[in-house]
Design a protein around this motif. Structure first.
Motif, PDB file in Angstrom:
ATOM      1  N   GLU A 180      -5.701-100.693 -94.088  1.00 33.35           N
ATOM      2  CA  GLU A 180      -6.752-100.791 -93.162  1.00 33.35           C
ATOM      3  C   GLU A 180      -7.289 -99.271 -93.226  1.00 33.35           C
ATOM      4  O   GLU A 180      -8.529 -98.995 -93.008  1.00 33.35           O
ATOM      5  CB  GLU A 180      -6.504-101.141 -91.623  1.00 33.35           C
ATOM      6  N   CYS A 181      -6.276 -98.204 -93.093  1.00 30.69           N
ATOM      7  CA  CYS A 181      -6.503 -96.956 -92.984  1.00 30.69           C
ATOM      8  C   CYS A 181      -7.534 -96.448 -94.344  1.00 30.69           C
ATOM      9  O   CYS A 181      -8.574 -95.689 -94.204  1.00 30.69           O
ATOM     10  CB  CYS A 181      -5.512 -95.897 -92.743  1.00 30.69           C
ATOM     11  N   ARG A 182      -6.830 -97.007 -95.544  1.00 31.98           N
ATOM     12  CA  ARG A 182      -7.346 -96.757 -96.730  1.00 31.98           C
ATOM     13  C   ARG A 182      -8.761 -97.016 -96.887  1.00 31.98           C
ATOM     14  O   ARG A 182      -9.736 -96.388 -97.216  1.00 31.98           O
ATOM     15  CB  ARG A 182      -6.404 -97.075 -97.872  1.00 31.98           C
ATOM     16  N   GLU A 183      -8.877 -98.488 -96.415  1.00 29.67           N
ATOM     17  CA  GLU A 183     -10.184 -99.077 -96.574  1.00 29.67           C
ATOM     18  C   GLU A 183     -11.321 -98.351 -95.665  1.00 29.67           C
ATOM     19  O   GLU A 183     -12.398 -98.101 -95.967  1.00 29.67           O
ATOM     20  CB  GLU A 183     -10.196-100.623 -96.127  1.00 29.67           C
ATOM     21  N   GLU A 184     -10.890 -97.927 -94.484  1.00 31.02           N
ATOM     22  CA  GLU A 184     -11.789 -97.217 -93.530  1.00 31.02           C
ATOM     23  C   GLU A 184     -12.207 -95.998 -94.150  1.00 31.02           C
ATOM     24  O   GLU A 184     -13.392 -95.463 -94.097  1.00 31.02           O
ATOM     25  CB  GLU A 184     -11.313 -97.200 -92.137  1.00 31.02           C
ATOM     26  N   ALA A 185     -11.082 -95.089 -94.705  1.00 29.88           N
ATOM     27  CA  ALA A 185     -11.157 -93.841 -95.173  1.00 29.88           C
ATOM     28  C   ALA A 185     -12.113 -93.801 -96.425  1.00 29.88           C
ATOM     29  O   ALA A 185     -13.216 -92.995 -96.617  1.00 29.88           O
ATOM     30  CB  ALA A 185      -9.920 -93.232 -95.782  1.00 29.88           C
ATOM     31  N   VAL A 186     -12.168 -94.863 -97.239  1.00 28.06           N
ATOM     32  CA  VAL A 186     -13.030 -95.015 -98.623  1.00 28.06           C
ATOM     33  C   VAL A 186     -14.407 -95.165 -98.116  1.00 28.06           C
ATOM     34  O   VAL A 186     -15.585 -94.433 -98.534  1.00 28.06           O
ATOM     35  CB  VAL A 186     -12.531 -96.174 -99.514  1.00 28.06           C
ATOM     36  N   LEU A 187     -14.501 -96.258 -96.931  1.00 24.18           N
ATOM     37  CA  LEU A 187     -15.832 -96.286 -96.621  1.00 24.18           C
ATOM     38  C   LEU A 187     -16.563 -95.066 -95.845  1.00 24.18           C
ATOM     39  O   LEU A 187     -17.892 -94.986 -96.126  1.00 24.18           O
ATOM     40  CB  LEU A 187     -15.683 -97.630 -95.535  1.00 24.18           C
ATOM     41  N   ALA A 188     -15.878 -94.262 -94.908  1.00 24.08           N
ATOM     42  CA  ALA A 188     -16.511 -93.274 -94.324  1.00 24.08           C
ATOM     43  C   ALA A 188     -16.421 -92.055 -95.143  1.00 24.08           C
ATOM     44  O   ALA A 188     -17.414 -91.130 -95.045  1.00 24.08           O
ATOM     45  CB  ALA A 188     -15.554 -92.996 -93.099  1.00 24.08           C
ATOM     46  N   PHE A 189     -15.373 -91.721 -96.091  1.00 17.97           N
ATOM     47  CA  PHE A 189     -15.263 -90.446 -96.538  1.00 17.97           C
ATOM     48  C   PHE A 189     -15.347 -90.553 -98.092  1.00 17.97           C
ATOM     49  O   PHE A 189     -15.005 -89.489 -98.795  1.00 17.97           O
ATOM     50  CB  PHE A 189     -14.267 -89.604 -95.960  1.00 17.97           C
ATOM     51  N   GLY A 190     -15.222 -91.597 -98.980  1.00 24.57           N
ATOM     52  CA  GLY A 190     -15.084 -91.561-100.202  1.00 24.57           C
ATOM     53  C   GLY A 190     -13.754 -91.577-100.831  1.00 24.57           C
ATOM     54  O   GLY A 190     -13.680 -91.315-102.062  1.00 24.57           O
ATOM     55  N   SER A 191     -12.646 -91.136 -99.870  1.00 27.73           N
ATOM     56  CA  SER A 191     -11.523 -90.890-100.595  1.00 27.73           C
ATOM     57  C   SER A 191     -10.516 -91.876 -99.696  1.00 27.73           C
ATOM     58  O   SER A 191     -10.542 -92.086 -98.611  1.00 27.73           O
ATOM     59  CB  SER A 191     -11.122 -89.480-100.576  1.00 27.73           C
ATOM     60  N   ASP A 192      -9.449 -92.420-100.424  1.00 28.14           N
ATOM     61  CA  ASP A 192      -8.470 -93.247 -99.829  1.00 28.14           C
ATOM     62  C   ASP A 192      -6.968 -92.235 -99.274  1.00 28.14           C
ATOM     63  O   ASP A 192      -5.915 -93.013 -98.924  1.00 28.14           O
ATOM     64  CB  ASP A 192      -7.962 -94.361-100.624  1.00 28.14           C
ATOM     65  N   ALA A 193      -7.297 -91.060 -99.671  1.00 24.29           N
ATOM     66  CA  ALA A 193      -6.100 -90.095 -99.374  1.00 24.29           C
ATOM     67  C   ALA A 193      -5.614 -89.935 -97.712  1.00 24.29           C
ATOM     68  O   ALA A 193      -6.616 -89.710 -97.057  1.00 24.29           O
ATOM     69  CB  ALA A 193      -6.326 -88.666 -99.778  1.00 24.29           C
ATOM     70  N   VAL A 194      -4.377 -90.369 -97.414  1.00 21.58           N
ATOM     71  CA  VAL A 194      -4.076 -90.379 -96.154  1.00 21.58           C
ATOM     72  C   VAL A 194      -2.558 -89.650 -95.823  1.00 21.58           C
ATOM     73  O   VAL A 194      -2.069 -89.555 -96.782  1.00 21.58           O
ATOM     74  CB  VAL A 194      -3.903 -91.962 -95.648  1.00 21.58           C
ATOM     75  N   PHE A 195      -2.313 -89.460 -94.945  1.00 22.02           N
ATOM     76  CA  PHE A 195      -1.100 -88.679 -94.418  1.00 22.02           C
ATOM     77  C   PHE A 195      -0.542 -89.287 -93.280  1.00 22.02           C
ATOM     78  O   PHE A 195      -1.365 -89.679 -92.505  1.00 22.02           O
ATOM     79  CB  PHE A 195      -1.126 -87.299 -94.488  1.00 22.02           C
ATOM     80  N   CYS A 196       0.770 -88.867 -92.794  1.00 14.97           N
ATOM     81  CA  CYS A 196       1.290 -89.221 -91.586  1.00 14.97           C
ATOM     82  C   CYS A 196       1.408 -88.043 -90.523  1.00 14.97           C
ATOM     83  O   CYS A 196       1.716 -87.024 -91.002  1.00 14.97           O
ATOM     84  CB  CYS A 196       2.658 -89.731 -92.066  1.00 14.97           C
TER      85      CYS A 196
END
Length: 602
Positions: A180-196
């Motif tokens: 879910e976090c990656r999906e929203e990140a791509v939608l909003a920012f164009g990148s699926d990079a996430v961290f904890c």
């Protein structure tokens, strides 16, 4: 000296920039999609239609071309869209124009939360424990949780504005949260990079406003408290942050100055922190102007957008540091349905005004008769109130909110009033969990303060049943009616319909009513585009399972199953644009195991 600025944005921030340009005797060029006549165009010296529609706001190359074509020597990105896109800043400067913001290098560093954390650590600024790099799979999340405790936060590395975040309760939810976090990140920012990041409970969200020029001058313009949030997005902000110990306040200001000077930052910027008791921790740098900048302007008597233009033109700062004067509060007025999970609310603004009063300012992005669509952010405008002290400011804010007149869409006005009038908020600083906890308990007073107003619009077909849209207390309510019946709707009857409304189940036909427990037509809770379809004909689903995900007003809206049963029809496909009330699928508790696909299934 800048002569002509392209405003690469819309809404209230475009209005704000156009006014600042006018005050500085700089020409401004506004953008709009075909068929739209947004408010900010009335303040611009020239306008340009976006041939490719709203998506052009995210097309860096096309925006640069338009800026050159219209004779601009500078581009102001506002906030959102490409405001923190290093590539956009680079393209602007390479085209021989001035980017009104930090350098591409500073934006790239600040925009990557992992790199920004490293820079803060190198400066001795306290940071919350986090993963060393980007998360590759759920196993890394599980290991981080085992080491630092649950729950934990997943964050988009290139995120901002509260989007691209997920609270992960335990190892069992790691995989779903990552997706879910990656999906929203791509939608909003164009990148699926996430961290904890380690989750800290009972914290406050406090930020520091900074201005830095190209001559080495840095001005710390105090701090703001932004702890009143829903879904990690701010609703109210105030300056100065109340109840901070002097040592904490001094530390926040010193850390912000040290960090931004170390990365060679210029322009307006905000350094955000988590504050708990007598400790503070760096969160991120926002390399742009913030939505909440007006509260700082009110207590310091400065025009921050005007200072941005001065800095971009190579001029020194015209403001100096000092003590804030009085207290200011900003309320974001969003087109959202608070009582139904902050769903986007779309439609025409039948009324939209805030009466003038001492200490009251309203930064609007819309006017009465404008239409709120699903293609843009839900922010309609910002109510900013100043008072000689915090108590007077809160009193003025309540009075101002009571005077707001908005009809045609649901808004967050009543929620804002309930927050500002609440004794917890009035007596002491609240934490980032405060609003969520009160919403879960349902103990905020959302009672309308103005007489009921009922206005009937022409009936609208939602595919399975006809409805009237009725406005009650400024809130749009869909009331079903039998075809051929009268269009008159009684206010009290409409109130009953509103009290029993279920946004997920609106649109059950009269033939289905008797069997509504076993068979449910699930309709769209808002107008938006379909980003994900989890449902397939014949699939067995549990009550609460996510069936479809919509995107509206830059928000992801999950649509859950209302009952346990089998999917018998699917009417939605990825990429579809759906209207509020439009059928998405059908769930039947007594459907057979083998189902032939419905002829309308896409």
């Amino acid at each position: 000296m800048l002569k002509r600025v392209l405003i690469a944005n819309r809404g209230e921030i475009a209005v704000r920039i156009a006014r600042a340009c006018r005050d500085a005797s700089i020409e401004s060029v506004g953008l709009h999609a075909a068929g739209e006549a947004p408010y900010h165009l009335t303040l611009c010296d020239d306008t340009v239609e976006l041939s490719a529609g709203p998506r052009t706001y995210l097309d860096a190359g096309e925006l640069v071309r338009l800026a050159r074509e219209t004779g601009c020597d500078a581009v102001h990105p506002g906030y959102g869209y490409l405001a923190e896109d290093a590539e956009f800043a680079r393209l602007v400067t390479e085209a021989g124009m001035t980017f009104v913001g930090p350098s591409p290098e500073a934006i790239a560093l600040a925009g990557d939360k992992v790199r920004a954390r490293s820079a803060a650590t190198a400066c001795g600024v306290p940071v919350v424990a986090a993963s060393e790099g980007y998360i590759e799979d759920e196993d890394e999340i599980v290991r981080f949780g085992a080491a630092h405790g649950w729950p934990l936060l997943l964050k988009a590395a290139n995120g901002g504005g509260g989007r691209g975040q997920r609270l992960v309760a335990d190892a069992e939810h790691a995989a779903a949260a990552l997706g879910e976090c990656r999906e929203e990140a791509v939608l909003a920012f164009g990148s699926d990079a996430v961290f904890c990041e380690q989750y800290l409970d009972t914290t406050r969200h406090v930020e520091v406003q900074v201005l830095a020029d190209t001559h080495g001058g840095i001005a710390i313009l105090g701090d703001r408290d932004c702890s009143v949030q829903r879904r990690n997005q701010k609703l109210l902000e105030e300056a100065p942050a109340p109840g901070l110990a002097d040592a904490v306040r001094d530390g926040l200001h010193m850390s912000s100055r040290t960090l931004l000077r170390s990365i060679g930052y210029t322009g307006a910027g905000t350094v955000e922190f988590l504050v708990t008791c007598d400790r503070y921790y760096f969160m991120e740098i926002n390399a742009r102007i913030q939505v909440e900048h007006p509260v700082t302007e009110e207590v310091f008597g400065v025009d921050i957008v005007r200072e941005q233009l001065r800095i971009a033109a190579g001029e020194p700062l015209s403001v100096a540091e000092g003590e804030p004067r009085g207290h200011a509060l900003e309320v974001r007025i969003n087109a959202e349905d608070v009582e139904h999970g902050f769903l986007p609310s779309l439609g025409q603004l039948d009324a939209f005004s805030v009466p003038h009063a001492p200490g009251v300012r309203f930064d609007a992005g819309y006017r009465a008769t404008d239409t709120v669509t699903g293609g843009y952010d839900s922010l309609l405008g910002k109510l900013i109130v100043w008072g000689p002290d915090r108590a007077a400011c809160l009193q003025r804010t309540v009075a101002a909110l009571d005077s707001v007149q908005i009809a045609g869409v649901d808004t967050t006005v009543r929620l804002a009033r309930a927050i500002v009038a609440h004794p917890d908020f009035a007596s002491a600083p609240v934490t980032t969990r405060w609003l969520t906890e009160h919403l879960e308990r349902g103990d905020l007073d959302l009672t309308p303060r103005t007489p009921a107003v009922a206005a009937v619009r022409p009936p609208t077909s939602v595919g399975l049943v006809d409805t009237h849209t009725v406005t009650i207390d400024g809130r749009a309510v869909r009331v079903p009616f039998a075809p051929g019946s009268t269009a008159a709707v009684d206010v009290e009857e409409a109130r009953v319909a509103l009290a029993g409304a279920n946004p997920w189940l609106a649109g059950i036909s009269a033939d289905d009513e008797a069997d509504s427990v076993s068979r449910r037509v699930v309709t769209s809770p808002t107008t938006g585009s379909v980003t994900t379809v989890h449902a397939k004909v014949g699939a067995l689903v549990e009550e609460g399972d996510q069936l479809v995900v919509l995107e509206a007003m830059k928000m992801l809206v999950p649509v859950p199953s209302p009952i346990t049963g089998r999917i018998t029809e699917v009417h939605a496909s990825v990429g579809d644009t759906v209207n509020h009330g439009e059928p998405l699928l059908v769930v039947d508790a007594h459907a057979p195991e083998h189902i032939e696909p419905h002829e309308s299934v896409q």
